[in-house]
Design an enzyme around this catalytic site. Structure first.
Site, PDB file in Angstrom:
ATOM      1  N   CYS A  30       0.841  -1.207   0.000  1.00  0.00           N
ATOM      2  CA  CYS A  30       0.000   0.000   0.000  1.00  0.00           C
ATOM      3  C   CYS A  30       0.879   1.260   0.000  1.00  0.00           C
ATOM      4  O   CYS A  30       0.650   2.197  -0.776  1.00  0.00           O
ATOM      5  CB  CYS A  30      -0.919  -0.011   1.223  1.00  0.00           C
ATOM      6  SG  CYS A  30      -2.146   1.308   1.232  1.00  0.00           S
ATOM      7  N   CYS A  31       1.929   1.277   0.844  1.00  0.00           N
ATOM      8  CA  CYS A  31       2.847   2.431   0.853  1.00  0.00           C
ATOM      9  C   CYS A  31       3.567   2.563  -0.485  1.00  0.00           C
ATOM     10  O   CYS A  31       3.830   3.662  -0.951  1.00  0.00           O
ATOM     11  CB  CYS A  31       3.866   2.299   1.990  1.00  0.00           C
ATOM     12  SG  CYS A  31       3.268   2.769   3.616  1.00  0.00           S
ATOM     13  N   CYS A  62      -3.531   4.043   9.445  1.00  0.00           N
ATOM     14  CA  CYS A  62      -2.277   3.530  10.005  1.00  0.00           C
ATOM     15  C   CYS A  62      -1.722   4.418  11.114  1.00  0.00           C
ATOM     16  O   CYS A  62      -0.542   4.304  11.470  1.00  0.00           O
ATOM     17  CB  CYS A  62      -1.240   3.378   8.898  1.00  0.00           C
ATOM     18  SG  CYS A  62      -1.766   2.242   7.599  1.00  0.00           S
ATOM     19  N   CYS A  96       7.598   4.041   6.182  1.00  0.00           N
ATOM     20  CA  CYS A  96       6.816   3.835   4.960  1.00  0.00           C
ATOM     21  C   CYS A  96       7.721   3.570   3.779  1.00  0.00           C
ATOM     22  O   CYS A  96       7.255   3.172   2.727  1.00  0.00           O
ATOM     23  CB  CYS A  96       5.906   5.018   4.700  1.00  0.00           C
ATOM     24  SG  CYS A  96       6.759   6.571   4.610  1.00  0.00           S
TER      25      CYS A  96
HETATM   26 FE1  SF4 Z   1      -1.380   2.762   2.930  1.00  0.00          FE
HETATM   27 FE2  SF4 Z   1      -1.087   3.006   5.571  1.00  0.00          FE
HETATM   28 FE3  SF4 Z   1       1.015   3.358   3.911  1.00  0.00          FE
HETATM   29 FE4  SF4 Z   1      -0.989   5.167   4.046  1.00  0.00          FE
HETATM   30  S1  SF4 Z   1       0.515   4.629   5.699  1.00  0.00           S
HETATM   31  S2  SF4 Z   1      -0.023   4.408   2.205  1.00  0.00           S
HETATM   32  S3  SF4 Z   1      -2.805   3.812   4.319  1.00  0.00           S
HETATM   33  S4  SF4 Z   1      -0.149   1.469   4.303  1.00  0.00           S
END
Ligand code: SF4
Length: 234
Positions: free
Chosen positions: A115-116, A201, A224
């Site tokens: 996701c990041c 998050c 991240c």
């Molecule tokens: Fe995705 Fe969480 Fe990363 Fe944001 S911090 S991009 S919601 S995994």
């Protein structure tokens, strides 16, 4: 072409310099090929204030994952108005809804690294292309991975120079600057959110907890990926 050895010399010379002077040095050295990546955290607000006080025409951007807190979006508006600047919102290729179609709903729960990658890393790579240097607001005492971050150095992951004017500062230094210069910051910082990222998050941090324990709580992830590779809490 950047002389990598010269960067080590600059890092040594700037190690004890005032952060505002480091910001000035960065602009003098890189001019319009320097960009500031603000995550709209309190440290980023300090650097923004230092840039504005010196009237430096540095370009700003922020990674807008479309999952930020309403308070964060409101702060962006406040900062842009107060300083007369424009902060480019760099967005992922897909909206959250589109991502749910391609990857399944709530990817951050199943695979936060991916996701990041989709919502932060890919947009960052594209945004940094074309610049010679980027500036960030990380501090050495935030995480073990940041403990050795130089004031200035070569960022081989993105292929440009990285400047970190606040590396030597503590949270108390940041608070003192904000108070002295009346710098606007995210009100969530005063509500047990020392580190603020995406809503899914980020959680509150109680007294005695590590300040970054509210990020990806319950997982081994600690970064991240913007600043360091994979040690698993930005
Ligand atoms: Fe995705 Fe969480 Fe990363 Fe944001 S911090 S991009 S919601 S995994």
């Amino acid at each position: 072409m950047i002389d990598r050895d010269a960067l080590k010399t600059y890092a040594a010379e700037l190690e004890s310099a005032d952060p505002a002077r480091i910001v000035r040095w960065a602009f003098d050295e890189f001019g319009s090929t320097l960009t500031f990546a603000t995550s709209l955290g309190i440290e980023d607000c300090v650097i923004t204030d230092m840039i504005a006080r010196q009237s430096l025409p540095i370009s700003f951007f922020t990674l807008d994952t479309e999952l930020l807190f309403p308070e964060t979006y409101a702060l962006k508006d406040v900062i842009e108005k107060k300083y007369g600047i424009s902060i480019k919102a760099v967005k992922p290729q897909h909206t959250v809804a589109q991502q749910a179609v391609h990857e399944g709903a709530e990817l951050w729960l199943r695979n936060p690294d991916h996701c990041c990658e989709l919502r932060k890393m890919q947009p960052l790579r594209e945004q940094l292309a074309g610049y010679s240097a980027w500036m960030t607001a990380i501090r050495r005492d935030q995480t073990p991975e940041r403990a050795n971050a130089p004031v200035v150095g070569w960022d081989g992951r993105f292929g440009l120079v990285k400047i970190n004017p606040l590396v030597r500062w503590t949270a108390a230094d940041v608070q003192a600057y904000v108070h002295e210069h009346q710098v606007p910051y995210n009100p969530l910082h005063d509500q047990h959110y020392p580190s603020i990222g995406c809503v899914p998050c980020t959680s509150q941090v109680m007294p005695g907890e590590d300040p970054r324990s509210g990020r990806w709580r319950g997982s081994e992830k600690t970064e991240c990926g913007l600043h360091f590779v994979k040690p698993t809490k930005r």
